[in-house]
Motif scaffolding. Structure first.
Motif, mmCIF file in Angstrom:
data_model
loop_
_atom_site.group_PDB
_atom_site.id
_atom_site.type_symbol
_atom_site.label_atom_id
_atom_site.label_comp_id
_atom_site.label_asym_id
_atom_site.label_seq_id
_atom_site.Cartn_x
_atom_site.Cartn_y
_atom_site.Cartn_z
ATOM 1 N N PRO A 70 0.791 -1.229 0.000
ATOM 2 C CA PRO A 70 0.000 0.000 0.000
ATOM 3 C C PRO A 70 0.826 1.285 0.000
ATOM 4 C CG PRO A 70 0.161 -0.824 2.228
ATOM 5 C CD PRO A 70 0.917 -1.803 1.365
ATOM 6 N N ALA A 71 2.116 1.212 0.343
ATOM 7 C CA ALA A 71 2.895 2.442 0.497
ATOM 8 C C ALA A 71 3.332 3.029 -0.835
ATOM 9 C CB ALA A 71 4.122 2.191 1.379
ATOM 10 N N GLY A 72 3.571 2.169 -1.826
ATOM 11 C CA GLY A 72 4.045 2.656 -3.112
ATOM 12 C C GLY A 72 5.489 3.106 -3.109
ATOM 13 N N ILE A 74 -0.903 5.880 -5.982
ATOM 14 C CA ILE A 74 -0.074 6.971 -6.483
ATOM 15 C C ILE A 74 1.096 7.203 -5.529
ATOM 16 C CG2 ILE A 74 -2.041 8.085 -7.620
ATOM 17 C CD1 ILE A 74 -1.843 10.290 -5.414
ATOM 18 N N ASP A 75 2.100 7.878 -6.027
ATOM 19 C CA ASP A 75 3.240 8.288 -5.207
ATOM 20 C C ASP A 75 2.819 9.547 -4.446
ATOM 21 O OD1 ASP A 75 5.604 9.347 -4.187
ATOM 22 O OD2 ASP A 75 6.808 8.716 -5.911
ATOM 23 N N ARG A 76 2.350 9.351 -3.205
ATOM 24 C CA ARG A 76 1.876 10.497 -2.430
ATOM 25 C C ARG A 76 3.002 11.459 -2.101
ATOM 26 N NH1 ARG A 76 0.287 5.291 -1.699
ATOM 27 N NH2 ARG A 76 0.425 5.218 0.589
ATOM 28 N N GLY A 77 4.211 10.931 -1.907
ATOM 29 C CA GLY A 77 5.339 11.809 -1.626
ATOM 30 C C GLY A 77 5.601 12.765 -2.773
ATOM 31 N N ARG A 132 5.360 17.469 -7.359
ATOM 32 C CA ARG A 132 5.908 16.886 -8.589
ATOM 33 C C ARG A 132 4.790 16.156 -9.334
ATOM 34 N NH1 ARG A 132 9.626 13.004 -7.128
ATOM 35 N NH2 ARG A 132 9.183 13.143 -4.902
ATOM 36 N N TYR A 133 3.870 16.944 -9.848
ATOM 37 C CA TYR A 133 2.673 16.387 -10.458
ATOM 38 C C TYR A 133 2.974 15.585 -11.728
ATOM 39 C CZ TYR A 133 0.405 19.758 -7.337
ATOM 40 O OH TYR A 133 -0.014 20.477 -6.239
ATOM 41 N N GLU A 171 -5.311 7.530 -1.854
ATOM 42 C CA GLU A 171 -5.015 7.520 -0.411
ATOM 43 C C GLU A 171 -5.329 8.877 0.196
ATOM 44 O OE1 GLU A 171 -5.239 5.316 1.702
ATOM 45 O OE2 GLU A 171 -3.283 4.333 1.866
ATOM 46 N N ASN A 172 -6.640 9.182 0.187
ATOM 47 C CA ASN A 172 -7.116 10.493 0.628
ATOM 48 C C ASN A 172 -6.653 10.870 2.027
ATOM 49 O OD1 ASN A 172 -8.467 10.877 -1.775
ATOM 50 N ND2 ASN A 172 -10.447 10.206 -1.000
ATOM 51 N N GLY A 173 -6.543 9.889 2.914
ATOM 52 C CA GLY A 173 -6.145 10.180 4.278
ATOM 53 C C GLY A 173 -4.763 10.778 4.401
ATOM 54 N N GLU A 174 -3.940 10.599 3.366
ATOM 55 C CA GLU A 174 -2.590 11.149 3.382
ATOM 56 C C GLU A 174 -2.460 12.425 2.547
ATOM 57 O OE1 GLU A 174 -0.043 7.077 4.279
ATOM 58 O OE2 GLU A 174 0.117 7.984 2.289
#
Length: 323
Positions: free
Chosen positions: A134-136, A162-165, A171-172, A197-200
């Motif tokens: 789940p972390a990607g 997606i890469d949330r970081g 970095r769209y 991952e809306n929570g993040e």
């Protein structure tokens, strides 16, 4: 928005940033109030029976645990195909969702039951999480290999993260290119669900931007969450995503599905989500092709409530399987 407009929006990181930050800001108070108001809608018994069956048909019946075994996946596939063995009128679920190494097991089990489907056809699909779920947190080459393995094993759908970081760092284009690359790795054989991952993502504005970014990159579905963080699907963040897919279709002519996942456990809650769909995106989204529930325990409550409507009494504790 024409094909040329889309190409212009994604031509560079700067153009993509201008577009995403030019989207209307989200009125958080208004959004939450609207979600709460829709959540109080009541429906009649006949409509409730229809809604329960519709919700069953929209479930991605899921097991995503380190302790998953082939036997557990086969049992899940059997339940997906015949949710209530005593009542053949109960609809099948939409998909079985597993890790990529369990795709072949799920596919074989569904085929044996005569319930196997494809990304574009009838029957129960097999969905696989991928891209270092789940972390990607992995190199893109690893994520693409993960996707290719799932598709080669027979996955009809791929749920990527997606890469949330990268997104939160602004970095769209990195996120856009990765989604597009995963879509290409699906090779036209699997539908792509993109997990935000809306929570993040921290803010509603970010959720709106991530929704549009995923759709611009080619997502077939946008999904709220992995189910592995503290905040997963909520009525407010799902409402926001439904607004996004509605507006995206109005702008581009392309329809994209929505999948809330994580924490949806009761029939009452599932029906609230169906009200959100109908009142926000419209009836065109009230089908498994365009709306899904990512869930494991929800099916049991839907079956118990269905039994109550049919017989007038709740079933005993042994009526449903323990997942």
């Amino acid at each position: 928005m024409t094909t040329t407009d889309l190409a212009d929006v994604t031509a560079s990181d700067a153009a993509l940033r201008r577009f995403l930050h030019g989207l209307p800001g989200v009125d958080a108070v208004g959004l939450q109030a609207r979600a709460a108001a829709l959540g109080t809608r009541s429906i009649k018994t006949s409509a409730k029976a229809y809604a329960i069956d519709l919700a069953i048909s929209m479930i991605d019946l899921t097991t995503l645990e380190g302790a998953d075994t082939p036997g557990k996946v086969r049992a899940l596939a059997a339940k997906a195909a015949r949710p209530d063995p005593t009542d053949p009128a109960v609809p099948r679920v939409a998909a079985v969702c597993v890790y990529s190494d369990m795709v072949a097991t799920a596919k074989a089990a569904l085929a044996a039951s005569g319930a196997s489907g494809t990304s574009g056809g009838a029957g129960i699909r097999v969905a696989s999480v991928a891209t270092a779920f789940p972390a990607g947190r992995a190199a893109r080459s690893v994520k693409l290999a993960d996707t290719a393995e799932a598709v080669a094993a027979g996955a009809d759908e791929v749920d990527m993260v997606i890469d949330r970081g990268a997104f939160l760092s602004g970095r769209y284009m990195t996120v856009f290119e990765e989604i597009a690359a995963v879509r290409q790795a699906c090779a036209g054989r699997a539908h792509l669900k993109v997990i935000l991952e809306n929570g993040e993502l921290a803010t509603y504005d970010n959720i709106r931007r991530a929704s549009w970014l995923a759709m611009l990159a080619g997502a077939d579905f946008i999904k709220t969450s992995t189910g592995k963080v503290a905040v997963n699907a909520t009525h407010a963040n799902t409402l926001l995503m439904l607004q996004a897919v509605r507006d995206f279709r109005a702008a581009t002519g392309r329809q994209v599905g929505v999948k809330p996942a994580g924490g949806i456990r009761t029939s009452k809650d599932a029906i609230r989500y169906l009200v959100l769909v109908n009142e926000t995106a419209g009836a065109d989204w009230l089908a498994p092709e365009w709306f899904r529930f990512g869930a494991s325990s929800l099916l049991n409550d839907l079956l118990m409530q269905r039994h109550k409507l049919r017989t007038g009494a709740y079933a005993g504790p042994d009526y449903v399987t323990v997942d």
